[in-house]
Design a protein around this motif. Sequence first.
Motif, PDB file in Angstrom:
ATOM      1  N   ASN A   1       9.120   4.588   4.373  1.00 25.65           N
ATOM      2  CA  ASN A   1       9.732   3.965   3.149  1.00 25.65           C
ATOM      3  C   ASN A   1       8.787   2.788   2.687  1.00 25.65           C
ATOM      4  N   VAL A   2       7.351   3.050   3.063  1.00 30.70           N
ATOM      5  CA  VAL A   2       6.381   2.216   2.391  1.00 30.70           C
ATOM      6  C   VAL A   2       6.166   2.337   0.871  1.00 30.70           C
ATOM      7  N   PRO A   3       5.797   1.393   0.156  1.00 28.74           N
ATOM      8  CA  PRO A   3       5.875   1.398  -1.186  1.00 28.74           C
ATOM      9  C   PRO A   3       4.636   2.165  -1.662  1.00 28.74           C
ATOM     10  N   PRO A   4       4.748   3.263  -2.627  1.00 27.77           N
ATOM     11  CA  PRO A   4       3.859   4.270  -2.990  1.00 27.77           C
ATOM     12  C   PRO A   4       2.633   3.468  -3.386  1.00 27.77           C
ATOM     13  N   HIS A   5       2.413   2.421  -4.110  1.00 28.39           N
ATOM     14  CA  HIS A   5       1.470   2.066  -4.741  1.00 28.39           C
ATOM     15  C   HIS A   5       0.751   0.663  -3.955  1.00 28.39           C
ATOM     16  N   MET A   6       1.142   0.503  -2.683  1.00 28.26           N
ATOM     17  CA  MET A   6       0.785  -0.722  -1.966  1.00 28.26           C
ATOM     18  C   MET A   6      -0.854  -0.709  -1.499  1.00 28.26           C
ATOM     19  N   PRO A   7      -1.343  -1.782  -1.663  1.00 30.56           N
ATOM     20  CA  PRO A   7      -2.955  -1.662  -1.376  1.00 30.56           C
ATOM     21  C   PRO A   7      -2.945  -1.637  -0.016  1.00 30.56           C
ATOM     22  N   TRP A   8      -3.788  -0.850   0.732  1.00 31.06           N
ATOM     23  CA  TRP A   8      -3.733  -0.596   2.132  1.00 31.06           C
ATOM     24  C   TRP A   8      -4.107  -1.993   2.821  1.00 31.06           C
ATOM     25  N   GLU A   9      -4.793  -2.843   2.103  1.00 26.01           N
ATOM     26  CA  GLU A   9      -5.277  -4.021   2.868  1.00 26.01           C
ATOM     27  C   GLU A   9      -3.885  -4.735   3.355  1.00 26.01           C
ATOM     28  N   VAL A  10      -2.910  -4.960   2.205  1.00 32.67           N
ATOM     29  CA  VAL A  10      -1.690  -5.640   2.316  1.00 32.67           C
ATOM     30  C   VAL A  10      -0.971  -5.209   3.915  1.00 32.67           C
ATOM     31  N   LEU A  11      -1.038  -3.792   3.980  1.00 31.78           N
ATOM     32  CA  LEU A  11      -0.068  -2.916   4.777  1.00 31.78           C
ATOM     33  C   LEU A  11      -0.963  -3.459   6.109  1.00 31.78           C
ATOM     34  N   ASP A  12      -2.421  -3.254   6.210  1.00 24.21           N
ATOM     35  CA  ASP A  12      -2.861  -3.427   7.265  1.00 24.21           C
ATOM     36  C   ASP A  12      -2.779  -4.765   7.693  1.00 24.21           C
ATOM     37  N   GLY A  13      -2.918  -5.967   6.698  1.00 26.94           N
ATOM     38  CA  GLY A  13      -2.509  -7.315   7.381  1.00 26.94           C
ATOM     39  C   GLY A  13      -1.324  -7.388   7.899  1.00 26.94           C
ATOM     40  N   LEU A  14      -0.335  -6.633   7.261  1.00 28.17           N
ATOM     41  CA  LEU A  14       1.186  -6.729   7.851  1.00 28.17           C
ATOM     42  C   LEU A  14       1.170  -6.333   9.178  1.00 28.17           C
ATOM     43  N   LEU A  15       0.479  -5.020   9.493  1.00 30.18           N
ATOM     44  CA  LEU A  15       0.490  -4.574  10.826  1.00 30.18           C
ATOM     45  C   LEU A  15      -0.282  -5.392  11.962  1.00 30.18           C
ATOM     46  N   ALA A  16      -1.348  -6.080  11.470  1.00 27.49           N
ATOM     47  CA  ALA A  16      -2.112  -6.953  12.290  1.00 27.49           C
ATOM     48  C   ALA A  16      -1.561  -7.849  12.850  1.00 27.49           C
ATOM     49  N   GLN A  17      -0.319  -8.544  11.957  1.00 23.66           N
ATOM     50  CA  GLN A  17       0.108  -9.698  12.610  1.00 23.66           C
ATOM     51  C   GLN A  17       0.976  -9.710  13.811  1.00 23.66           C
TER      52      GLN A  17
END
Length: 603
Positions: free
Chosen positions: A87-103
């Motif tokens: 359910n990851v938003p389809p147009h989300m920039p990868w940098e945002v997702l990567d930053g969230l995961l890295a937390q």
Amino acid sequence: MNKLYIGNLSEEASSVELESIFEEWKIPISSPFLVKTGYAFVDCPDEKCAMKAIDALSGKVELHGKLIEVEYSVPKRQRSSKLQIRNVPPHMPWEVLDGLLAQHGTVETCEQVNTETETAVVNVKYATKEQARQAMEKLNGHLMEDYALKVTYIPDETAQQDAPQGGRRGPGPRGSPRLGSPGAGPGARPKMQPDVPLRMLVPSQFVGAIIGKEGATIRNVTKQTQSKIDIHRKENAGAAEKPITVHSTPEGCSAACKTLMEIIQKEAQDTNFTEEIPLKILAHNNFVGRLIGKEGKNLKKIEQDTDTKITISPLQDLSLYNPERTITVSGTIEACAKAEEEVMKKIRESYENDMAALNLQSDLIPGLNLNALGLFPSSSPVMAPSMMAAPSMGGQSGHSSFASGPFGIDAFWASAVSVGSQAPGPPESETVHLFIPALAVGAIIGKQGQHIKQLSRLTGASIKIAPADGPDTNQRMVIITGPAESQFKAQGRIFGKLKEENFFGPKEEVKLEAHIKVPSSAAGRVIGKGGKTVNELQNLSSAEVVVPRDQTPDENDQVIVKITGHFYASQLAQRKIQEILSQVQRQQHQKPMPGGQPPQRRK
């Protein structure tokens, strides 16, 4: 990964009712439902069916007044560090997702999964089981752009193999060890040497011939060449070409490449296909400049030595989802095979040189995590998944990759440094003035300042653009403030953005000037006696380091050191200068105060 767990069931739920639900949604199953009190298990024929069941049914279908939950059934012994995030938003920039995961820890791999849903699905592997557990707790249900993330464990087959012996009493596990597992004996496939995989493009109509009836042909190729071959059939449905990744030693990759070319040629003859079928190699853009060489000398020599014609796709074909260039080799099979050896030799040399530079950086910057840089192929033990094939989000085409490095288009840079492994105490902040082309200011700032804000958030650095000195200035100063690891990430992203936006030519390396202010009293230490230190620094880093003479110290009694070079050179020079300044500072603290007693030596 086809076994499902169905939870939140009413005590009245029966296998017949569950079968009816699966039939209604046209989801096939390969075994009867095993119904327990409050939950059930079922097997699907393949992963695609299992994913469809999760997407269509979990939290959406009601049975006896309760919404059922559907997820992968993962035995506790296989609940290691692998998660699936849906359910990851389809147009989300990868940098945002990567930053969230890295937390929540160090991300070792992150791969997008083919799915028929509008939203995206990624499989993530963290460095440790505890990091995965924390990410599971924090991210499950986390809202991103009104989409609630769904996080579940996925089976980690290596977890059971790697589990410490002795945790189980009695005789060992039944049955003979599987092929490729420890202790499988002489028939097992040898462990692959960490190396750069060979990536190829082949015409889609020949993929069936490469696989063979029930996979017989591809099994023979992998056995004969001692390699692992991934054919990305589902990638880019309807595309004229499909990528193939070969993992092996350099010799194994070359043998597999030649064998695949022979299979394709035979199939072409059998089907009366008359067009030329060149060898197409995919290579990360980071390595292509060095493959070409100065004025194209390297490429011309390979062409002459192998009697082939070689062309490389233009930089314009690169995108966020495709940081690879296509190297097209025309000639006989024998000639193309020789050219492949030479091309991959150059690429591997570039990889090894960059790895040496990165390892040196990791010594200079405590906590630098090479796994997350996204510079290299995933086959190496310190690699992020940048060269792994992954379908793109948002319908982008191309043989995509999930990330790239600081000179290409990067997405994993947000987690490049693992803060948890730093020395105790807050890291010391530094200020670096980086000079960029004036025309690039808009690209760095982004629409309504979004890019520079995101850059600052992901890197942990303060990033500001200084006002222009005048209307005709051709350079602008970027003021970056933050600790060493933040400097590394922020400057890397800026170097990468300038290359991505074509502010430097296709054969031109990104070289920028950086200024560091040092106490005037320490400038002599940076220069060294007779310029010895600064010369050694230039030889070590390959950067140009200048301490301008006759400088007037500023109000803080500081002077400027100018550093010019490509990213690694500049970073290495900056680290060594900061090291010199730290030594000076320590020596000053150790000096006795005027009129005081010198420190007593311990006996």
